[in-house]
Write a protein that holds these residues in place. Sequence first.
Motif, PDB file in Angstrom:
ATOM      1  N   TYR A  44       0.849  -1.191   0.000  1.00 48.20           N
ATOM      2  CA  TYR A  44       0.000   0.000   0.000  1.00 48.20           C
ATOM      3  C   TYR A  44       0.883   1.239   0.000  1.00 48.20           C
ATOM      4  CZ  TYR A  44      -3.140   3.724   1.393  1.00 48.20           C
ATOM      5  OH  TYR A  44      -3.834   4.909   1.413  1.00 48.20           O
ATOM      6  N   HIS A 102       0.558   5.474   0.302  1.00 45.56           N
ATOM      7  CA  HIS A 102      -0.376   6.566   0.610  1.00 45.56           C
ATOM      8  C   HIS A 102       0.089   7.869  -0.026  1.00 45.56           C
ATOM      9  CE1 HIS A 102      -3.711   8.374   2.722  1.00 45.56           C
ATOM     10  NE2 HIS A 102      -2.927   9.391   3.059  1.00 45.56           N
ATOM     11  N   PRO A 161      -0.967  11.663   0.144  1.00 46.72           N
ATOM     12  CA  PRO A 161      -1.815  12.486   1.019  1.00 46.72           C
ATOM     13  C   PRO A 161      -2.280  13.806   0.414  1.00 46.72           C
ATOM     14  CG  PRO A 161       0.466  12.836   1.586  1.00 46.72           C
ATOM     15  CD  PRO A 161       0.471  11.844   0.441  1.00 46.72           C
ATOM     16  N   PHE A 176      -9.262  11.017   6.560  1.00 49.97           N
ATOM     17  CA  PHE A 176      -7.992  10.481   6.089  1.00 49.97           C
ATOM     18  C   PHE A 176      -6.931  11.581   6.106  1.00 49.97           C
ATOM     19  CE2 PHE A 176     -10.766   7.418   3.611  1.00 49.97           C
ATOM     20  CZ  PHE A 176     -10.489   6.360   4.449  1.00 49.97           C
ATOM     21  N   SER A 205      -4.830  13.930   4.546  1.00 49.33           N
ATOM     22  CA  SER A 205      -4.706  14.531   3.217  1.00 49.33           C
ATOM     23  C   SER A 205      -4.766  16.048   3.326  1.00 49.33           C
ATOM     24  CB  SER A 205      -5.821  14.035   2.288  1.00 49.33           C
ATOM     25  OG  SER A 205      -7.087  14.397   2.798  1.00 49.33           O
ATOM     26  N   GLY A 252      -5.309   7.397  -1.072  1.00 46.67           N
ATOM     27  CA  GLY A 252      -5.088   8.762  -0.593  1.00 46.67           C
ATOM     28  C   GLY A 252      -6.178   9.247   0.316  1.00 46.67           C
ATOM     29  N   GLY A 263       2.929  -0.962   4.195  1.00 50.17           N
ATOM     30  CA  GLY A 263       2.411   0.359   3.900  1.00 50.17           C
ATOM     31  C   GLY A 263       3.539   1.375   3.871  1.00 50.17           C
ATOM     32  N   SER A 265       1.242   8.172   7.280  1.00 48.96           N
ATOM     33  CA  SER A 265       0.027   7.566   7.843  1.00 48.96           C
ATOM     34  C   SER A 265      -0.212   6.126   7.393  1.00 48.96           C
ATOM     35  CB  SER A 265      -1.226   8.405   7.543  1.00 48.96           C
ATOM     36  OG  SER A 265      -1.740   8.149   6.255  1.00 48.96           O
ATOM     37  N   ALA A 266       0.657   5.561   6.565  1.00 51.85           N
ATOM     38  CA  ALA A 266       0.455   4.194   6.065  1.00 51.85           C
ATOM     39  C   ALA A 266       0.771   3.161   7.142  1.00 51.85           C
ATOM     40  CB  ALA A 266       1.325   3.950   4.835  1.00 51.85           C
ATOM     41  N   TYR A 310       3.297   1.682  11.831  1.00 56.43           N
ATOM     42  CA  TYR A 310       2.748   2.698  10.929  1.00 56.43           C
ATOM     43  C   TYR A 310       3.625   3.941  10.921  1.00 56.43           C
ATOM     44  CZ  TYR A 310       1.163   4.917  15.238  1.00 56.43           C
ATOM     45  OH  TYR A 310       1.129   5.502  16.478  1.00 56.43           O
ATOM     46  N   ARG A 351       1.051  10.531  10.946  1.00 54.78           N
ATOM     47  CA  ARG A 351       0.312  11.419  10.040  1.00 54.78           C
ATOM     48  C   ARG A 351       1.035  12.756   9.993  1.00 54.78           C
ATOM     49  NH1 ARG A 351      -5.664  10.121   9.916  1.00 54.78           N
ATOM     50  NH2 ARG A 351      -6.009  12.381   9.855  1.00 54.78           N
TER      51      ARG A 351
END
Length: 367
Positions: free
Chosen positions: A9, A11, A13, A24, A26, A63, A260, A264-265, A275, A278
């Motif tokens: 995965y 991400h 953002p 989420f 972003s 995203g 990930g 934030s993944a 993880y 963020r």
Amino acid sequence: MTINPVGLYVHIPFCQKKCLYCDFYSFSADEQTREVYVKELLKRFDEYSEKYGCKADTLYIGGGTPSLLSPSQIERLVKKAKDLFLTDDAEITVEANPHSSLPEFLRAAAFAGVNRMSFGLQSSNEKELAFLGRSSTPKELENAVKSAYSAGIENVSADVMLGLQNQTKQSLGETVDFALSLGVKHVSAYILKLEENTPLYKMRKSLSLPDDDETAELYLYLCDKLTSNNTLQYEISNFAVRGYESRHNLKYWRDEEYLGIGASAHSFMNGKRFYFPRDIKAFLGGCSPVDDGEGGGEEEYIMLKLRLSEGISFSEFEKRFSHPFDEIKKEKARFLKTKGLVDIDESHISLTRAGFLVSNSLICEFI
């Protein structure tokens, strides 16, 4: 080193504008920030490839709005992933929203090997879209899906939301009909949840949302409508033409491993969860992922597998945990079967469609 292929995965953002319901990670960013971020992702690909030495048979770029990347950036990300991780038959998904340069992006994505697109429809009703703070129109989404087909990507998914202010069965049915008219192979249908720190949450006292019973009726109506159109339910919120289930998301629900990469993944590898914060500045600064404890235990497995229509196979459970599924849990399931909430036989246990509506409560009965 893991043996079976994992999921990968990534991400992204970046968004043009934050939707009113979205929690989420972003935000909007300029071209320079996006380029620096992509370069850091490519660097992390190298690090993770060297550390884990694993193969992946799915790649999901989510995203945010990954389609805000340039054609060159999406090509570089997918090519690097293919070089380091991906098997020849990998499912490669990218999330997208309509925008002016999308056709060019889709051509580049298809050329790089992307074979699945996920579009955020949410609703075909303009009042419902305005309530959610969505900027795209149904016509723009129709054009986006046609652009994906023109680029050679025929595996398309659409997101739909229910439980919206003033939503009716008629308006929800029109949204489903619209999605199906586009020829999508997959629909993800999510009940609106007011997440803290979102504008809709702050407005919650002034909103007129369907109550639990009304939302349940909308959910069951949507399930019946999709199923009657050969788009079969395989998870609480996901429906697909047979053979077009999301292979990547199935890894999450089957409690399989995934990596990930990006701010934030989240990851699950070798029994460990971890993880990235963020925080794009921390990610660009080379931060290490944060430990999130052990993963893959019995309770987690039960919780995730009961989200799937296939449920839990007793033989697979015993193979994984080296002991049979608990008889007390089976007895609970037999009782819940009399209420129409659970299916259980000699080989498996699963929730019914009515059970999915109260899945959180039912899952607590088994963990």
